[in-house]
Design a protein around this motif. Structure first.
Motif, mmCIF file in Angstrom:
data_model
loop_
_atom_site.group_PDB
_atom_site.id
_atom_site.type_symbol
_atom_site.label_atom_id
_atom_site.label_comp_id
_atom_site.label_asym_id
_atom_site.label_seq_id
_atom_site.Cartn_x
_atom_site.Cartn_y
_atom_site.Cartn_z
ATOM 1 N N GLY A 1 55.639 26.488 -83.102
ATOM 2 C CA GLY A 1 56.687 25.874 -82.309
ATOM 3 C C GLY A 1 56.059 25.110 -81.160
ATOM 4 N N ALA A 2 56.554 25.337 -79.945
ATOM 5 C CA ALA A 2 55.990 24.676 -78.770
ATOM 6 C C ALA A 2 54.774 25.396 -78.225
ATOM 7 C CB ALA A 2 57.053 24.574 -77.676
ATOM 8 N N GLN B 1 54.667 33.225 -63.115
ATOM 9 C CA GLN B 1 54.496 31.909 -62.512
ATOM 10 C C GLN B 1 54.536 30.849 -63.597
ATOM 11 O OE1 GLN B 1 50.690 31.736 -60.473
ATOM 12 N NE2 GLN B 1 49.594 31.248 -62.347
ATOM 13 N N HIS B 2 55.024 29.682 -63.218
ATOM 14 C CA HIS B 2 55.168 28.564 -64.154
ATOM 15 C C HIS B 2 54.588 27.318 -63.497
ATOM 16 C CE1 HIS B 2 58.085 25.471 -66.177
ATOM 17 N NE2 HIS B 2 56.846 25.367 -66.641
ATOM 18 N N LEU B 3 53.512 26.813 -64.070
ATOM 19 C CA LEU B 3 52.885 25.579 -63.616
ATOM 20 C C LEU B 3 53.160 24.485 -64.645
ATOM 21 C CD1 LEU B 3 50.998 24.034 -61.654
ATOM 22 C CD2 LEU B 3 49.076 24.827 -63.054
ATOM 23 N N SER B 4 53.898 23.476 -64.235
ATOM 24 C CA SER B 4 54.145 22.319 -65.092
ATOM 25 C C SER B 4 53.089 21.283 -64.746
ATOM 26 C CB SER B 4 55.557 21.781 -64.844
ATOM 27 O OG SER B 4 55.841 20.689 -65.693
ATOM 28 N N ALA B 5 52.084 21.134 -65.622
ATOM 29 C CA ALA B 5 50.943 20.278 -65.307
ATOM 30 C C ALA B 5 51.311 18.797 -65.312
ATOM 31 C CB ALA B 5 49.808 20.541 -66.294
ATOM 32 N N ALA B 6 52.304 18.424 -66.134
ATOM 33 C CA ALA B 6 52.784 17.039 -66.195
ATOM 34 C C ALA B 6 51.614 16.057 -66.316
ATOM 35 C CB ALA B 6 53.656 16.740 -64.978
ATOM 36 N N GLY B 7 51.579 15.027 -65.453
ATOM 37 C CA GLY B 7 50.537 14.009 -65.566
ATOM 38 C C GLY B 7 49.157 14.475 -65.148
ATOM 39 N N ALA C 1 53.629 23.036 -75.283
ATOM 40 C CA ALA C 1 53.577 21.580 -75.299
ATOM 41 C C ALA C 1 54.918 21.032 -74.804
ATOM 42 C CB ALA C 1 53.293 21.076 -76.710
ATOM 43 N N PRO C 2 54.908 20.102 -73.849
ATOM 44 C CA PRO C 2 56.169 19.546 -73.353
ATOM 45 C C PRO C 2 56.801 18.615 -74.385
ATOM 46 C CG PRO C 2 54.315 18.385 -72.384
ATOM 47 C CD PRO C 2 53.736 19.521 -73.191
ATOM 48 N N VAL D 1 62.224 27.228 -69.872
ATOM 49 C CA VAL D 1 61.228 26.165 -69.692
ATOM 50 C C VAL D 1 61.787 24.947 -70.418
ATOM 51 C CG1 VAL D 1 58.810 25.497 -69.972
ATOM 52 C CG2 VAL D 1 59.397 27.896 -69.641
ATOM 53 N N PRO D 2 62.734 24.237 -69.792
ATOM 54 C CA PRO D 2 63.399 23.120 -70.478
ATOM 55 C C PRO D 2 62.443 21.997 -70.849
ATOM 56 C CG PRO D 2 63.984 23.189 -68.134
ATOM 57 C CD PRO D 2 63.272 24.453 -68.432
ATOM 58 N N GLU D 3 61.343 21.866 -70.091
ATOM 59 C CA GLU D 3 60.373 20.810 -70.397
ATOM 60 C C GLU D 3 59.801 20.962 -71.804
ATOM 61 O OE1 GLU D 3 60.321 21.740 -65.987
ATOM 62 O OE2 GLU D 3 60.254 22.897 -67.861
ATOM 63 N N ALA D 4 59.800 22.198 -72.324
ATOM 64 C CA ALA D 4 59.272 22.465 -73.669
ATOM 65 C C ALA D 4 60.374 22.865 -74.643
ATOM 66 C CB ALA D 4 58.213 23.563 -73.608
#
Length: 218
Positions: free
Chosen positions: A39-40, A92-98, A120-121, A144-147
């Protein structure tokens, strides 16, 4: 349902530096083309850090990193200026993004154990973000909506039962305890990868802590 046993995980880290890592997916020098993701989910690492040990500053991008602390305290610092100390039962949740840089260390006096999961986003890019949740209740969902993913945390006593989410992809990781799932006995560090498994229920044999990822089809 595909069960992966704790003893099958790839051992990494740097024992001489007080770092022991157990990887459930292809990771770093351990390349397994048939085990890149589910999955993600692209990583599920159990990390054990001795007092004073840790990961020096390093970079991530285009990854959602969710960390669940099992024992000890995890000190996090990142390039956005955030610092946090998370204890047992915290997330903890780190959204690395760019792109973002961070460190993770055990600055306490007792060993630290945490489970770190990478997803994976749905879309690349964006701006880094960080959230710390010091303590989660025994039956909690963390989105984690980004994923396109939802983490279910379950702390259960012997003889309890809990439903497994009905989703295209479900990943169940046993942090501690024992349970029966789909007729198979799962213990600490074991995991189950489930597709099309609506109606499944876990029966707890020994007080347990479970992390269950509910994920869409992408």
């Amino acid at each position: 349902m595909d069960v992966r046993r704790a003893g099958e995980r790839y051992r990494g880290g740097d024992p001489a530096a007080g770092i022991e890592s157990l990887h459930s997916f292809s990771f770093g020098p351990h390349y397994a083309p048939d085990n890149l993701r589910f999955g993600a989910l692209i990583a599920c690492n159990e990390e054990r850090l001795a007092p004073g040990a840790g990961f020096d500053e390093h970079r991530h991008s285009h990854t959602e990193i969710v960390t669940w602390v099992v024992e000890g305290e995890l000190t996090h610092r990142d390039s956005t200026g955030r610092t946090s100390v998370i204890g047992p039962g915290g997330l903890q949740h780190l959204s690395a993004a760019g792109g973002v840089r961070h460190t993770e260390r055990n600055e306490g006096t007792i060993p630290l154990t945490f489970v770190q999961m990478w997803l994976a986003p749905l879309e690349p890019g964006g701006f880094p973000a960080y959230e710390a949740v010091p303590a989660l209740a025994g039956s909690t969902r963390y989105a984690v909506p980004e994923a396109g993913a939802l983490l279910h945390v379950r702390r259960l006593e012997a003889r309890d039962r809990t439903a497994v989410p009905d989703a295209p992809y479900v990943y169940v990781h046993v942090v501690r305890g024992e349970m029966l799932l789909g007729g198979q006995r799962l213990g600490p560090g074991d995991a189950a990868r489930i597709t099309g498994g609506g109606g499944l229920e876990a029966e707890v044999l020994r007080d347990a802590e479970l992390l269950m990822w509910e994920m869409g089809a992408g």
